[in-house]
Design a protein around this motif. Structure first.
Motif, short mmCIF file in Angstrom:
data_model
loop_
_atom_site.label_atom_id
_atom_site.label_comp_id
_atom_site.label_asym_id
_atom_site.label_seq_id
_atom_site.Cartn_x
_atom_site.Cartn_y
_atom_site.Cartn_z
N MET A 1 32.67 19.14 20.73
CA MET A 1 32.84 20.42 20.00
C MET A 1 32.15 21.56 20.77
N GLU A 2 32.89 22.64 20.97
CA GLU A 2 32.28 23.76 21.68
C GLU A 2 31.43 24.58 20.70
N THR A 3 30.25 24.99 21.15
CA THR A 3 29.38 25.78 20.28
C THR A 3 29.50 27.26 20.65
N VAL A 4 29.87 28.08 19.67
CA VAL A 4 29.98 29.53 19.89
C VAL A 4 28.69 30.19 19.39
N THR A 5 28.15 31.14 20.18
CA THR A 5 27.01 31.92 19.71
C THR A 5 27.49 33.35 19.44
N LEU A 6 27.24 33.83 18.22
CA LEU A 6 27.59 35.21 17.89
C LEU A 6 26.31 36.01 17.74
N SER A 7 26.24 37.11 18.49
CA SER A 7 25.06 37.95 18.42
C SER A 7 25.12 38.83 17.17
N ALA A 8 23.98 38.98 16.50
CA ALA A 8 23.92 39.88 15.34
C ALA A 8 22.89 40.96 15.63
N GLY A 9 23.20 41.77 16.65
CA GLY A 9 22.30 42.85 17.04
C GLY A 9 22.65 44.14 16.32
N THR A 10 23.84 44.68 16.62
CA THR A 10 24.27 45.94 16.00
C THR A 10 24.80 45.67 14.59
N GLU A 12 27.71 46.36 13.41
CA GLU A 12 29.09 45.82 13.49
C GLU A 12 29.05 44.33 13.82
N GLU A 13 28.24 43.98 14.83
CA GLU A 13 28.11 42.56 15.21
C GLU A 13 27.64 41.73 14.02
N THR A 14 26.66 42.29 13.30
CA THR A 14 26.10 41.56 12.16
C THR A 14 27.17 41.31 11.12
N ARG A 15 27.97 42.33 10.83
CA ARG A 15 29.07 42.20 9.86
C ARG A 15 30.00 41.04 10.26
N ASP A 16 30.42 41.05 11.54
CA ASP A 16 31.34 40.02 12.02
C ASP A 16 30.69 38.63 11.96
N ALA A 17 29.41 38.57 12.36
CA ALA A 17 28.71 37.29 12.39
C ALA A 17 28.57 36.74 10.97
N VAL A 18 28.23 37.62 10.01
CA VAL A 18 28.08 37.19 8.61
C VAL A 18 29.42 36.66 8.09
N THR A 19 30.50 37.40 8.36
CA THR A 19 31.82 36.98 7.89
C THR A 19 32.19 35.61 8.45
N GLU A 20 31.96 35.41 9.75
CA GLU A 20 32.31 34.14 10.38
C GLU A 20 31.47 32.99 9.81
N ALA A 21 30.17 33.24 9.64
CA ALA A 21 29.29 32.19 9.09
C ALA A 21 29.73 31.82 7.67
N VAL A 22 30.02 32.83 6.85
CA VAL A 22 30.42 32.57 5.46
C VAL A 22 31.74 31.79 5.42
N THR A 23 32.68 32.16 6.29
CA THR A 23 33.97 31.45 6.35
C THR A 23 33.75 29.98 6.67
N LEU A 24 32.95 29.71 7.71
CA LEU A 24 32.72 28.31 8.10
C LEU A 24 31.97 27.54 7.01
N LEU A 25 30.95 28.15 6.43
CA LEU A 25 30.16 27.46 5.38
C LEU A 25 31.04 27.15 4.17
N ASN A 26 31.94 28.08 3.84
CA ASN A 26 32.87 27.86 2.73
C ASN A 26 33.81 26.69 2.99
N LYS A 27 34.09 26.46 4.29
CA LYS A 27 34.99 25.35 4.66
C LYS A 27 34.24 24.02 4.74
#
Ligand code: AMP
Ligand code: MG
Length: 343
Positions: A1-10, A12-27
């Motif tokens: 499995m490839e591991t993706v790292t999403l930066s939550a600096g800005t 906008e980045e934080t918004r995207d990172a939160v959305t992606e984390a919530v999507t995966l956790l929900n699955k």
């Protein structure tokens, strides 16, 4: 499995990172997230299969219970039955220390799967103050089981890079929220009511919420005083050997008197780091890490502790020589981790 790292600096980045984390956790997936203590490996605490994946990724033995994170009192009440005799104390501790690095062990409701608590009837709960973690748990609106994001027995990760070193190819996503602000794992207590006005706090693991901070609200019991026979094997955060680098580590009370074996190479973990004490140059150390180079002292040492230990472990030295840390304030937690790393 490839591991993706999403930066939550800005933002906008934080918004995207939160959305992606919530999507995966929900699955039902597992995701590494920053907290103020160390990075956690999170899963929906109601999903036994997702929690099983935490144990697998970490190679964690099934007898080692997970800490469950909540977003507030309402979520807490949905997963625990707080005994009436400690209710007032729990309320006080929540008011004083949440969100923050205090974990309380409380009787669990059946909705928490047995795998999360290793079959115990209690569950360890905390509420993180990390803004990214808080945003994710708020949006998900589910409790998150989240032990430290490292292979069992290894050093806790305090950066996304360290999580990558520990768990790459085992987990789908790491959210990079920068360095952890506290740097050592949460304080864990079990509360016991007494005849006296103050309850007993059994200190199961020292951490950033210090004995000095807690003692205003209860009597602190530690070590042999604090544990019933059957509690001990259930608290592997307290296993004698834990938090260990691969390189052997030895605590030397006075590094200035350290006698090197000429056939071996050494790395130094220094607390004071002052040249005037003489020990930085008594030996040709392969690597030196100073825990408190600024004026921050113990809190600064806590933030740097696991980061420094990893650097020394990567130095290729035959042995790490460590100076002890004053056992007061958060120093008690660092010393606890250092002593376990030395075994
Ligand atoms: P961590 O790896 O930081 O998640 O630490 C989890 C640690 O919390 C475990 O190793 C135990 O020491 C402690 N813990 C979790 N749940 C309980 C519980 N129900 N009773 C006592 N200690 C617990
Ligand atoms: Mg751990």
């Amino acid at each position: 499995m490839e591991t993706v790292t999403l930066s939550a600096g800005t933002p906008e980045e934080t918004r995207d990172a939160v959305t992606e984390a919530v999507t995966l956790l929900n699955k039902g997936s597992i995701v590494a997230l920053p907290t103020e203590t160390v990075y956690g490996l999170a899963a929906n605490a109601f999903n036994a299969e997702a929690c099983t994946a935490i144990f697998e990724a970490k190679e964690r033995p099934s007898f080692d219970p997970l800490i469950v994170h909540v977003s507030g009192k309402k979520m807490l009440d949905s997963i625990v039955n707080i005994p009436p005799d400690i209710e007032e104390t729990v309320d006080i501790l929540i008011r004083e220390f949440w969100p923050g690095p205090l974990t309380m062990v409380l009787p669990k409701k059946n909705i928490i799967p047995d795998i999360v608590t290793a079959g115990l009837q209690t569950v360890a709960v905390r509420r993180s103050k990390n803004p990214i973690f808080s945003e994710i748990i708020k949006e998900l609106d589910l409790p998150l089981a989240a032990p430290s994001a490292n292979i069992f027995g290894s050093m806790s990760p305090t950066s996304a890079t360290a999580v990558h070193t520990e768990l790459s190819n085992r987990i789908p996503l790491i959210i990079d929220g920068g360095a952890c602000s506290d740097g050592v794992e949460s304080t864990i207590i079990r509360i016991e009511s007494t005849e006296r006005p103050k309850p007993n706090f059994h200190l199961l693991r020292p951490g950033p919420v210090t004995v000095e901070m807690l003692k205003k609200f209860g009597k602190i019991l530690r070590g042999q005083d604090s544990q019933s026979e059957n509690e001990r094997p259930n608290s592997p955060g307290q296993l004698a050997s834990h938090y260990s680098p691969r390189t052997p580590l030895r605590i030397v009370n006075c590094p200035e008197n350290f006698k090197a074996d000429p056939s071996k190479s050494y790395a130094l973990l220094s607390y004071r780091g002052q040249e005037k004490d003489g020990y930085l140059s008594i030996h040709d150390w392969k690597e030196i890490q100073i825990l408190s180079p600024g004026s921050g002292k113990l809190p600064e040492a806590a933030v740097r502790f696991f980061f420094s230990l990893r650097k020394l472990d990567e130095s290729g030295a035959d042995e790490i020589i460590a100076e002890p840390i004053p056992g007061k304030g958060v120093g008690l937690a660092i010393l606890d981790r250092l002593q376990r790393a030395a075994l």
